[in-house]
Design a protein around this motif. Structure first.
Motif, PDB file in Angstrom:
ATOM      1  N   ASP A  70       0.820  -1.206   0.000  1.00 49.37           N
ATOM      2  CA  ASP A  70       0.000   0.000   0.000  1.00 49.37           C
ATOM      3  C   ASP A  70       0.856   1.260   0.000  1.00 49.37           C
ATOM      4  O   ASP A  70       1.731   1.428   0.850  1.00 49.37           O
ATOM      5  CB  ASP A  70      -0.944   0.011   1.206  1.00 49.37           C
ATOM      6  CG  ASP A  70      -1.866  -1.199   1.218  1.00 49.37           C
ATOM      7  OD1 ASP A  70      -2.209  -1.670   0.122  1.00 49.37           O
ATOM      8  OD2 ASP A  70      -2.232  -1.658   2.312  1.00 49.37           O
ATOM      9  N   ASN A  83      -2.784   0.337  -4.153  1.00 42.65           N
ATOM     10  CA  ASN A  83      -2.514  -1.046  -3.758  1.00 42.65           C
ATOM     11  C   ASN A  83      -1.690  -1.697  -4.867  1.00 42.65           C
ATOM     12  O   ASN A  83      -2.235  -2.091  -5.903  1.00 42.65           O
ATOM     13  CB  ASN A  83      -3.850  -1.772  -3.544  1.00 42.65           C
ATOM     14  CG  ASN A  83      -3.689  -3.212  -3.124  1.00 42.65           C
ATOM     15  OD1 ASN A  83      -2.679  -3.856  -3.413  1.00 42.65           O
ATOM     16  ND2 ASN A  83      -4.691  -3.728  -2.461  1.00 42.65           N
ATOM     17  N   PRO A 132      -6.554  -0.443   0.297  1.00 43.73           N
ATOM     18  CA  PRO A 132      -5.505  -1.172   1.014  1.00 43.73           C
ATOM     19  C   PRO A 132      -5.884  -2.636   1.235  1.00 43.73           C
ATOM     20  O   PRO A 132      -7.050  -2.965   1.458  1.00 43.73           O
ATOM     21  CB  PRO A 132      -5.407  -0.434   2.360  1.00 43.73           C
ATOM     22  CG  PRO A 132      -5.971   0.918   2.092  1.00 43.73           C
ATOM     23  CD  PRO A 132      -7.033   0.724   1.067  1.00 43.73           C
TER      24      PRO A 132
END
Length: 200
Positions: A70, A83, A132
Motif C-alpha cells: 500500500d 494497492n 488497502p
C-alpha cells in the motif's frame, strides 16, 4: 452508450457453446474457469467470480506472503491509496490475456463475445488497486462495492470508455474494462480514504 447500442451488445443472440471451437486451455483462461459460460449475464458472473477470488488473494498476499503493497499519495488530511498488489495483478491479467482473447475470437469467428470475461477480471482487480489490502480483509463488503461500481462503468461505458472498446481486436476487449476498473477504483479509493480518515 445509448439504448440501441446497449441492446445490440447485450441483447444479441449468442451461438450456444461457441467457445468449444477453441482449445480447452484458452477457454479456461478467457471464461475465467468457466464463469463466463453462464447462459445469462456472463459478464456479471465473471465479475462476481473475480470479486470472490480477490478476497483469498488479499489474505494470501497480506498475511502469508507479508506483501507490503500500500502506497499513500496525499497530505495529512486527505489522499489516495495505491494497492500495488492488485495493480500488478490487473496489469498482468491485461497483458497475459491478450493472446488468449485474440486466439479465442479467431478460433470461434466472434468479436467480443459475452463468454469472454477475463476482461471483467482485469477490471475488478484494477478497481481494487485503490483499496488497502488490510481494508479488504477487514471489511470484505468493499468487494461488493467494487463489483457494483465496476459493473456500472462496464455496462454504461461513460467518460470515454466506449472509445477504448473500439481499439482493434483483443486490445479493445481488454482496454475498456481496464479503464472502467480505473474509474471504479478512483471512486472506491476516495470513499476508502474518507472511511479511514473518520476512523471507520
Amino acid at each position: 452508450m445509448n439504448k440501441e447500442e446497449l441492446k445490440e451488445k447485450y441483447g444479441k443472440k449468442r451461438v450456444p457453446h461457441e467457445w468449444r471451437k477453441t482449445d480447452w486451455f484458452t477457454t479456461l483462461i478467457v471464461t475465467f474457469f468457466g464463469s463466463g459460460m453462464s447462459p445469462k449475464a456472463p459478464g456479471t458472473m465473471g465479475s462476481l467470480a473475480a470479486a470472490i477470488v480477490a478476497y483469498p488473494m488479499a489474505v494470501l498476499a497480506c498475511r502469508l506472503l507479508e506483501f507490503k503493497s500500500d502506497v499513500f499519495i496525499g497530505g495529512e488530511i486527505f489522499g489516495l491509496f495505491i494497492n500495488l498488489f492488485f495493480l500488478a495483478a490487473a496489469l498482468i491479467v491485461f497483458f497475459a490475456a491478450i493472446p488468449f482473447v485474440k486466439k479465442a475470437m479467431k478460433d470461434t469467428g466472434t468479436e467480443d463475445p459475452g463468454w469472454i470475461v477475463i476482461d471483467e477480471v482485469c477490471g475488478i482487480f484494477m478497481a481494487l488497486a485503490f483499496v488497502p489490502l488490510e481494508f479488504i480483509i477487514a471489511q470484505p463488503w468493499i468487494l461488493a462495492v467494487a463489483f457494483g461500481l465496476f459493473r456500472f462503468f462496464d455496462i454504461l461505458k461513460p467518460l470515454g470508455i466506449h472509445k477504448f472498446e473500439k481499439f482493434p481486436g483483443a486490445w479493445g476487449v481488454m482496454a475498456d474494462d481496464l479503464l472502467g476498473g480505473f474509474y471504479a477504483g478512483i471512486l472506491l479509493g476516495f470513499g476508502t480514504a474518507i472511511a479511514v480518515a473518520i476512523g471507520f
